[in-house]
Write a protein that holds these residues in place. Structure first.
Motif, PDB file in Angstrom:
ATOM      1  N   THR A 176       0.885  -1.043   0.048  1.00  0.00           N
ATOM      2  CA  THR A 176      -0.035  -0.023  -0.075  1.00  0.00           C
ATOM      3  C   THR A 176       0.905   1.326  -0.092  1.00  0.00           C
ATOM      4  N   CYS A 177       2.106   1.044   0.470  1.00  0.00           N
ATOM      5  CA  CYS A 177       2.954   2.520   0.705  1.00  0.00           C
ATOM      6  C   CYS A 177       3.564   2.685  -0.692  1.00  0.00           C
ATOM      7  N   THR A 188       1.712   1.914  -3.482  1.00  0.00           N
ATOM      8  CA  THR A 188       0.479   1.946  -4.670  1.00  0.00           C
ATOM      9  C   THR A 188      -0.600   3.102  -4.110  1.00  0.00           C
ATOM     10  N   LYS A 189      -0.919   3.147  -2.924  1.00  0.00           N
ATOM     11  CA  LYS A 189      -1.991   4.135  -2.658  1.00  0.00           C
ATOM     12  C   LYS A 189      -1.717   5.250  -1.481  1.00  0.00           C
ATOM     13  N   LEU A 190      -0.818   5.209  -0.858  1.00  0.00           N
ATOM     14  CA  LEU A 190      -0.151   5.819   0.346  1.00  0.00           C
ATOM     15  C   LEU A 190       1.422   6.188   0.373  1.00  0.00           C
ATOM     16  N   VAL A 231       0.405   1.627   5.842  1.00  0.00           N
ATOM     17  CA  VAL A 231      -0.851   1.758   5.994  1.00  0.00           C
ATOM     18  C   VAL A 231      -1.265   1.486   7.597  1.00  0.00           C
TER      19      VAL A 231
END
Length: 191
Positions: free
Chosen positions: A53-54, A56-58, A62
């Motif tokens: 997630t770090c 791809t999104k944030l 996360v």
């Protein structure tokens, strides 16, 4: 005012790596620095979950746990102290789990990006390593491994404070050479 974040990786509250780290931090405070100390063994957190997630999104991890505050504090810090005993030829498991979570500091294309870090450059790493083994040739590769990765994050001119042959609680505190090295290192990085 320079900000220091100190992570105590020992499960022993009065362990040798902790004693050296605390002496370093006291020296930093005497020189006008601000210090935040976190005892990793008292925090509740998980290691990296490889969820990506770090990437791809944030722009951060996360997971929401006790390491969230620590990871955020390091973003604002000028100096990071990692203090650890040597367990089974490596850092403590408490510190290793933290280090794995620093993966979130890397940009998604970190392998090819000339600026792989999300952190501001110019931070300093003070790596405090203690070991019961008196032979300095044993476990002398630990710092170089972690120094390599922290340089990706923008930590440069990193310093190792290493104590060999200290096992029992309080041994490091009786070593004037170690306490002086901690003071001298504080003066150097605060200079």
């Amino acid at each position: 005012m320079k900000k220091t974040v100190c992570l105590l990786g020992s499960p022993r509250p009065k362990g040798n790596s902790t004693a050296i780290a605390k002496h370093f931090c006291e020296s930093v405070e005497k020189l006008g620095g601000e210090v935040a100390i976190f005892s990793l063994n008292k925090l509740i957190y998980r290691g990296c979950q490889a969820c990506m997630t770090c990437k791809t999104k944030l722009d951060r991890c996360v997971l929401k746990d006790d390491l969230t505050e620590v990871l955020d504090a390091i973003r604002e810090a000028d100096i990071l102290v990692l203090a650890t005993p040597t367990y089974f030829a490596d850092v403590s498991s408490q510190l290793k789990s933290f280090i794995d979570r620093t993966y979130s500091y890397l940009v998604p294309d970190y392998l090819t990006n000339p600026n792989p870090s999300r952190l501001s450059p110019g931070k300093k790493l003070i790596f405090i390593q203690t070991q019961a083994q008196p032979d300095e040739n044993q476990f002398d590769d630990i710092f170089s491994r972690y120094d390599y990765f922290f340089k990706w994050y923008g930590f440069n001119d990193n310093v190792l404070i290493r104590a060999c042959g200290v096992r029992d609680t309080g041994e490091a505190e009786t070593r004037e050479d170690l306490m002086k090295l901690a003071e001298d290192t504080a003066e150097k990085v605060m200079g």
